[in-house]
Design a protein around this motif. Structure first.
Motif, PDB file in Angstrom:
ATOM      1  N   ARG A   6      37.884 -57.315 -51.413  1.00  0.00           N
ATOM      2  CA  ARG A   6      37.710 -56.261 -52.424  1.00  0.00           C
ATOM      3  C   ARG A   6      36.572 -55.358 -51.957  1.00  0.00           C
ATOM      4  N   LEU A  33      38.792 -50.129 -59.097  1.00  0.00           N
ATOM      5  CA  LEU A  33      38.575 -48.693 -59.276  1.00  0.00           C
ATOM      6  C   LEU A  33      38.321 -48.382 -60.751  1.00  0.00           C
ATOM      7  N   VAL A  34      39.062 -49.004 -61.638  1.00  0.00           N
ATOM      8  CA  VAL A  34      38.846 -48.821 -63.078  1.00  0.00           C
ATOM      9  C   VAL A  34      37.438 -49.298 -63.448  1.00  0.00           C
ATOM     10  N   MET A  49      43.179 -51.627 -57.726  1.00  0.00           N
ATOM     11  CA  MET A  49      43.172 -50.715 -58.875  1.00  0.00           C
ATOM     12  C   MET A  49      42.224 -51.178 -59.977  1.00  0.00           C
ATOM     13  N   SER A  50      42.181 -52.451 -60.280  1.00  0.00           N
ATOM     14  CA  SER A  50      41.285 -52.918 -61.344  1.00  0.00           C
ATOM     15  C   SER A  50      39.819 -52.693 -60.964  1.00  0.00           C
ATOM     16  N   ASN A  71      40.012 -50.532 -53.088  1.00  0.00           N
ATOM     17  CA  ASN A  71      41.330 -50.925 -52.598  1.00  0.00           C
ATOM     18  C   ASN A  71      42.146 -51.674 -53.645  1.00  0.00           C
ATOM     19  N   ASP A 103      35.990 -45.069 -54.928  1.00  0.00           N
ATOM     20  CA  ASP A 103      37.212 -45.532 -54.284  1.00  0.00           C
ATOM     21  C   ASP A 103      37.188 -47.051 -54.292  1.00  0.00           C
TER      22      ASP A 103
END
Length: 158
Positions: A108, A141-142, A138-139, A136, A134
């Motif tokens: 991560r 990034l949130v 999605m969770s 890699n 940024d």
């Protein structure tokens, strides 16, 4: 839940970002730096529980590791930390380096870069600091987006 945040580095970005994270309810658990003296100074300023100049002493249960080191040191520091970081999200604070530089080392990874020049003496107007984010996953990034919004939020006081 006891969130563990580690800052690697002890310069201007590490200092200002650490202070702001602490102000916004996300205290730094540990500071790592190549200089034990600098790690200790920043850790004490941030009320961090621990500090070290040894990468292998990184908190084994860290949730988020922020690499606030010079651009040219990101890959080297990541390689040295990688054997000791298992599940943590690892981000760097460089606008000139893609997050993918961390891919060989961590599952991560990402970028948490405040687009701002920092100084030791001047506290930035965080509400006006844009971020480059940024990740890699999605969770993650949130998660970074929520942290960025929280750092930029201005507290209304009377």
């Amino acid at each position: 839940m006891n969130f563990k945040l580690v800052i690697v580095g002890s310069g201007r970005v590490a200092t200002q970002l650490g202070k702001r994270l602490e102000e916004k309810g996300l205290p730094v658990s540990q500071v790592l730096s190549r200089s034990l003296k600098h790690a200790e100074k920043l850790a004490l300023a941030l009320s961090a529980d621990s500090w070290s100049d040894q990468w292998h002493e990184v908190l084994p249960n860290a949730d988020w590791v922020i690499l606030a080191v010079s651009d040219d040191a990101i890959g080297e520091v990541a390689a040295e930390l990688a054997p000791f970081v298992d599940k943590a999200l690892v981000t760097h604070t460089s606008g000139a380096t893609p997050g993918a530089v961390l891919q060989p080392f961590f599952a991560r990874y990402g970028v948490f870069y405040p687009l701002q020049s920092f100084s030791e003496e001047h506290t930035p107007d965080w509400s006006a600091v844009p971020f480059c984010l940024d990740a890699n996953v999605m969770s993650d990034l949130v998660f970074l987006e929520k942290k960025e919004k929280g750092l930029r939020k201005v507290d209304k006081s009377t």
